[in-house]
Design an enzyme around this catalytic site. Structure first.
Site, PDB file in Angstrom:
ATOM      1  N   GLY A 268       0.756  -1.241   0.000  1.00 31.16           N
ATOM      2  CA  GLY A 268       0.000   0.000   0.000  1.00 31.16           C
ATOM      3  C   GLY A 268       0.786   1.291   0.000  1.00 31.16           C
TER       4      GLY A 268
ATOM      5  CD  GLU B 294       0.370  -9.285   1.290  1.00 33.58           C
ATOM      6  OE1 GLU B 294      -0.520  -8.514   0.870  1.00 33.58           O
ATOM      7  OE2 GLU B 294       0.117 -10.403   1.758  1.00 33.58           O
TER       8      GLU B 294
ATOM      9  N   GLY C  24       4.051  -3.557  -3.629  1.00 32.91           N
ATOM     10  CA  GLY C  24       4.007  -3.734  -5.081  1.00 32.91           C
ATOM     11  C   GLY C  24       4.456  -2.453  -5.762  1.00 32.91           C
TER      12      GLY C  24
ATOM     13  CE1 TYR D 246      -8.227   1.595 -10.404  1.00 29.97           C
ATOM     14  CE2 TYR D 246      -6.205   1.795 -11.674  1.00 29.97           C
ATOM     15  CZ  TYR D 246      -7.152   1.016 -11.054  1.00 29.97           C
ATOM     16  OH  TYR D 246      -7.024  -0.345 -11.073  1.00 29.97           O
TER      17      TYR D 246
ATOM     18  CB  CYS E  31     -13.178   3.934 -31.337  1.00 31.95           C
ATOM     19  SG  CYS E  31     -12.108   3.694 -32.725  1.00 31.95           S
ATOM     20  CD  GLU E  32     -13.768   3.256 -24.588  1.00 32.87           C
ATOM     21  OE1 GLU E  32     -14.178   3.558 -23.469  1.00 32.87           O
ATOM     22  OE2 GLU E  32     -13.812   2.101 -25.053  1.00 32.87           O
TER      23      GLU E  32
ATOM     24  CE1 TYR F 259      -1.249  -3.375  -8.850  1.00 33.49           C
ATOM     25  CE2 TYR F 259      -0.192  -1.381  -8.037  1.00 33.49           C
ATOM     26  CZ  TYR F 259      -0.641  -2.668  -7.828  1.00 33.49           C
ATOM     27  OH  TYR F 259      -0.494  -3.243  -6.586  1.00 33.49           O
TER      28      TYR F 259
END
Ligand code: LLP
Length: 428
Positions: free
Chosen positions: A243, A278, A280, A322, A348-349, A377
Site C-alpha cells: 500500500g 506485500e 508492489g 482511476y 475509439c472512445e 499496474y
C-alpha cells in the site's frame, strides 16, 4: 530515486537511450530499469531490517503490480518473496525462482482448483478472506492429507488509498472479515485438524501517502494478536499487506520507506511474530515508463490541441480507470514555449484520454514521449482492445536491454481464435 535521466540530449534508462530503444523495439513499449527495481527492493527491505524489533520480515513483492517473469527473477535474486492472488501468479513466482515457502496466496475468491494447487505447492500461507473459503480450504486440505498454514484476512474498517477503487480496508469493501469475526474464524481454524492457524493479515489500500491510517490498522492488528493469544491461541505470523504510495508528481510526496518502517516498528515492534509485507507499487512504479510516439498534433480552431499518441488506454488504463496522473516527458528536450495539450490515444472512445490541458514542451509528429511511473499496474492491466497488439515489455540492465515480452504479430493474435467448426467452409 530512479534510473531514468536526461543525458546527451535525450532520456536514458540506465545506459540505454530511449530513442535507440524505440527504434529497435518500436512503440508503444514498456521499459523497466533493473537498477531501480533492485534499489527499491533494497531500500524497502533494508528499512525494515534496520529495526531489530521487526525481526526478519518476509518481503513478499505483490506480483500483481508487475508480473513480468524477468522482473520477478530480478527480485527473486535479491531474496524477495511473492504475494500472489491467483494460480497463474503462483506459477509465475515459481517459474521466476521464488521458493514456495516465500509465496503468500491471497484473494477474495480462490477456486477449489487454485486452493488445491496452493496446497500441493506448499506456499508459505494462504490468506483466507471468508468463512465459506475457510470451510472449503479445510475440506480440500483434508482430502489431500495436508495441513496448510492459514492466515485470516481482517478488514479493520480503516480506509486509505489514492482512489476509491483501490481502497480496500473499509467495512463495506469485499475484502476480509471484521475484527470480531476474525477472532471467531481464527478459533474455528485452530480446531480444524487439516489446517494450521498461524496468523492474521490486513491490507487497507494502495497508493497510501499518509501513514496515519496504516498505523491505526497496524495497531488494531496488534491488539487482535493480543486478544487471540489471551484466549489461548498461538499466533506466529502477521501479514501487514502493501500500500505505500509513490510520487506521481501531482500528489504530496509519500513518506519514504524509512518512515514506513519506523511506523511499523512503533505499531507492531517486538510482537514476536514473523511479519510479512506485500509491497508492489513502491518497488515497481518508478522502475518503469511507457514509451510512446506522437502520431499527430491535431490543433482545433477553438484552440484545443490534441496530442495523438500511438499508445492508448489499452496499454495504460490507469488514467481512464482511476483518473490517475502520470508525468509525461518528451524523450528529447524541446525548446520553445510550452503548449497546452489534451493527450489521447487512438482507441475509439473518449475515455481514451491520458490527460487534459497538460502543459508540455512543443511537440510534433514523430516525437517520443515517456509516461513516467508506469512500471506498476501498467503492462499487467494492458489488453488488446481494438485489436491493438499487446504492448511489449523491455528490461534494461546497464548498457544492455532485452525484450522480455515481445509484441505479438497479427498472425499470432488471429491464430489464438480458432473458428467454431460450423463456421469453417467445407473443403471442396
Ligand atoms: N497486498 C494485497 C492484498 C493487495 O490487494 C495489494 C494491491 C497489494 C498487496 C499491493 O499493494 P501496493 O503496494 O502495490 O499498493 N490497479 C491499481 C492498484 C490496485 C492495488 C490492488 N491491491 C492501480 O493501478 O492503482
Amino acid at each position: 530515486m530512479n534510473h531514468f535521466e536526461l543525458r546527451d540530449g535525450g532520456l536514458y534508462c540506465e545506459g540505454v537511450s530511449l530513442v535507440r530503444l524505440a527504434e529497435a523495439v518500436g512503440t508503444p513499449a514498456y521499459v523497466y530499469s533493473t537498477a531501480t527495481l533492485q534499489r527499491h527492493y533494497a531500500v524497502f527491505s533494508g528499512a525494515l531490517k534496520s529495526h531489530a524489533s521487526l525481526g526478519s520480515p518476509l518481503v513478499a513483492y505483490a506480483v500483481k503490480a508487475n508480473s513480468n517473469l524477468s522482473v520477478l527473477r530480478t527480485l527473486a535474486a535479491l531474496g524477495a518473496g511473492a504475494d500472489t492472488v491467483s494460480e497463474g501468479e503462483i506459477r509465475r513466482a515459481i517459474a521466476a525462482g521464488i521458493p514456495p515457502d516465500r509465496i503468500v496466496f491471497s484473494g477474495v475468491g480462490k477456486t477449489a482448483a487454485e486452493l488445491a494447487y496452493a496446497i500441493e505447492t506448499g506456499v508459505a500461507h494462504i490468506n483466507v478472506e471468508s468463512e465459506p473459503e475457510l470451510d472449503l480450504l479445510a475440506a480440500i486440505a483434508a482430502a489431500h492429507g495436508a495441513r496448510p498454514s492459514v492466515v485470516i484476512r481482517v478488514n479493520p474498517d480503516v480506509g486509505a488509498g489514492g482512489h476509491v477503487k483501490i481502497s480496500t480496508g473499509k467495512s463495506e469493501s469485499k475484502f476480509g472479515v471484521s475484527l470480531a469475526e476474525a477472532e471467531r474464524l481464527y478459533a474455528k481454524a485452530a480446531t480444524q485438524p487439516s489446517l494450521r492457524a498461524v496468523g492474521v493479515a490486513c491490507h487497507i489500500g494502495s497508493q497510501i501517502v499518509d501513514l496515519t491510517p496504516l498505523e491505526s490498522a497496524f495497531g488494531l492488528m496488534r491488539a487482535l494478536v493480543g486478544r487471540l493469544r489471551a484466549s489461548g491461541l498461538s499466533v506466529e505470523r502477521l501479514d501487514l499487506g502493501g500500500g505505500l504510495g509513490v510520487p506521481y508528481f501531482n500528489q504530496p510526496d509519500p513518506p519514504p520507506p524509512e518512515a514506513f518502517a519506523a511506523m511499523a516498528a512503533r505499531a507492531v515492534g517486538g510482537l514476536d511474530v514473523q511479519l510479512t509485507f506485500e509491497p508492489g507499487r513502491v518497488i515497481a512504479a518508478n522502475a518503469g515508463v511507457l514509451l510512446a510516439r506522437v502520431l499527430h498534433v491535431n490543433a482545433r480552431p477553438d484552440g484545443r490541441r490534441f496530442l495523438v499518441l500511438d499508445a492508448a488506454m489499452n496499454d495504460l488504463v490507469r488514467p481512464a480507470m482511476y483518473d490517475a496522473y502520470h508525468d509525461i516527458r518528451p524523450v528529447a528536450p524541446r525548446d520553445g514555449e510550452p503548449q497546452t495539450y489534451d493527450v489521447v490515444g487512438p482507441v475509439c472512445e473518449t475515455g481514451d484520454t491520458f490527460t487534459r490541458e497538460r502543459l508540455l514542451p512543443p511537440l510534433a509528429a514523430g516525437d517520443l514521449v515517456a509516461f513516467m511511473s508506469a512500471g506498476a499496474y501498467g503492462a499487467v492491466m494492458s489488453s488488446e482492445y481494438n485489436t491493438r497488439p499487446l504492448v511489449p515489455e523491455v528490461l534494461v540492465n546497464g548498457e544492455a536491454f532485452a525484450v522480455v515480452r515481445p509484441r505479438p504479430t497479427y498472425d499470432e493474435i488471429l491464430a489464438r481464435e480458432p473458428l467454431a467448426p460450423w463456421l469453417v467452409s467445407p473443403k471442396s
